[in-house]
Design an enzyme around this catalytic site. Structure first.
Site, PDB file in Angstrom:
ATOM      1  N   ARG A  41       0.870  -1.182   0.000  1.00  9.93           N
ATOM      2  CA  ARG A  41       0.000   0.000   0.000  1.00  9.93           C
ATOM      3  C   ARG A  41       0.900   1.223   0.000  1.00  9.93           C
ATOM      4  O   ARG A  41       1.792   1.332   0.839  1.00  9.93           O
ATOM      5  CB  ARG A  41      -0.888   0.016   1.242  1.00  9.93           C
ATOM      6  CG  ARG A  41      -1.727   1.280   1.295  1.00  9.93           C
ATOM      7  CD  ARG A  41      -3.073   1.021   1.848  1.00  9.93           C
ATOM      8  NE  ARG A  41      -4.023   2.087   1.925  1.00  9.93           N
ATOM      9  CZ  ARG A  41      -3.844   3.386   1.907  1.00  9.93           C
ATOM     10  NH1 ARG A  41      -2.681   3.911   1.782  1.00  9.93           N
ATOM     11  NH2 ARG A  41      -4.856   4.205   2.012  1.00  9.93           N
ATOM     12  N   GLU A  64     -11.640   4.396  -4.010  1.00  7.60           N
ATOM     13  CA  GLU A  64     -11.922   2.966  -4.107  1.00  7.60           C
ATOM     14  C   GLU A  64     -12.347   2.637  -5.538  1.00  7.60           C
ATOM     15  O   GLU A  64     -12.787   3.499  -6.278  1.00  7.60           O
ATOM     16  CB  GLU A  64     -13.029   2.582  -3.126  1.00  7.60           C
ATOM     17  CG  GLU A  64     -12.648   2.797  -1.672  1.00  7.60           C
ATOM     18  CD  GLU A  64     -11.494   1.935  -1.208  1.00  7.60           C
ATOM     19  OE1 GLU A  64     -11.331   0.800  -1.720  1.00  7.60           O
ATOM     20  OE2 GLU A  64     -10.743   2.374  -0.325  1.00  7.60           O
ATOM     21  N   ARG A  67      -1.030  -5.924   4.272  1.00 12.20           N
ATOM     22  CA  ARG A  67      -0.197  -5.358   3.213  1.00 12.20           C
ATOM     23  C   ARG A  67       0.929  -4.596   3.902  1.00 12.20           C
ATOM     24  O   ARG A  67       0.793  -4.172   5.042  1.00 12.20           O
ATOM     25  CB  ARG A  67      -0.987  -4.354   2.368  1.00 12.20           C
ATOM     26  CG  ARG A  67      -2.201  -4.903   1.695  1.00 12.20           C
ATOM     27  CD  ARG A  67      -3.003  -3.808   1.035  1.00 12.20           C
ATOM     28  NE  ARG A  67      -3.571  -2.929   2.039  1.00 12.20           N
ATOM     29  CZ  ARG A  67      -4.480  -1.987   1.800  1.00 12.20           C
ATOM     30  NH1 ARG A  67      -4.908  -1.795   0.571  1.00 12.20           N
ATOM     31  NH2 ARG A  67      -4.956  -1.244   2.756  1.00 12.20           N
TER      32      ARG A  67
END
Length: 156
Positions: free
Chosen positions: A46, A54, A88
């Site tokens: 990320r 999104e 992540r």
């Protein structure tokens, strides 16, 4: 106990402050990508200091395409800052020498994340420039930040 801790510590790849290098093989959205390193391990990353729309949000597709343009199938280097709640790694990513977070903000494809970013960061100036020029998501008269969009319950 100490041995167990050390084994667990070294079993976790790319811990805080380490570097991951490899090829970008996938782009999930405007701030998340997957890198495969020389040992053929996949790392979901990320981008640090930004929050992109999104996928189902306005400008989500364009933001994802922008990051793919910047990084997909290119060599990337990640300076990790640790894991997030979605397993992540958060990291500063450069693709072919370009800071992906800064470029996404400059292109108007992401917000600066005030939660992750210090007040003196140059990213704020890039965001202000994109906002003033109505670049990317700033062309929308009332862009909705992704953290607000995610807070609204949606039906499937």
């Amino acid at each position: 106990m100490r041995v167990l801790f050390l084994l667990l510590w070294f079993a976790v790849p790319a811990a805080l402050g380490e570097t991951i290098s490899g090829q970008v093989v996938a782009v999930a959205d405007g701030d998340t990508l997957t890198i495969v390193d020389a040992a053929k391990r996949q790392h979901r990353i990320r981008l640090a200091e930004i929050d992109a729309p999104e996928r189902k949000q306005a400008f989500g597709t364009q933001s994802r395409q922008s990051l793919a343009e910047l990084c997909l199938k290119k060599e990337a280097k990640v300076e990790t800052q640790g894991p997030d709640s979605n397993k992540r790694y958060i990291g500063r990513v450069t693709c072919d020498g370009v800071d992906a977070s800064a470029e996404q903000v400059r292109r108007g494809m992401a917000w600066v994340s005030a939660k992750q970013t210090g007040p003196a960061s140059p990213l704020y100036e890039l965001e202000a420039h994109a906002r003033l020029r109505q670049i990317g998501l700033w062309a929308d008269p009332q862009p909705v930040p992704p953290w607000e969009w995610r807070a609204v319950p949606r039906t499937k």
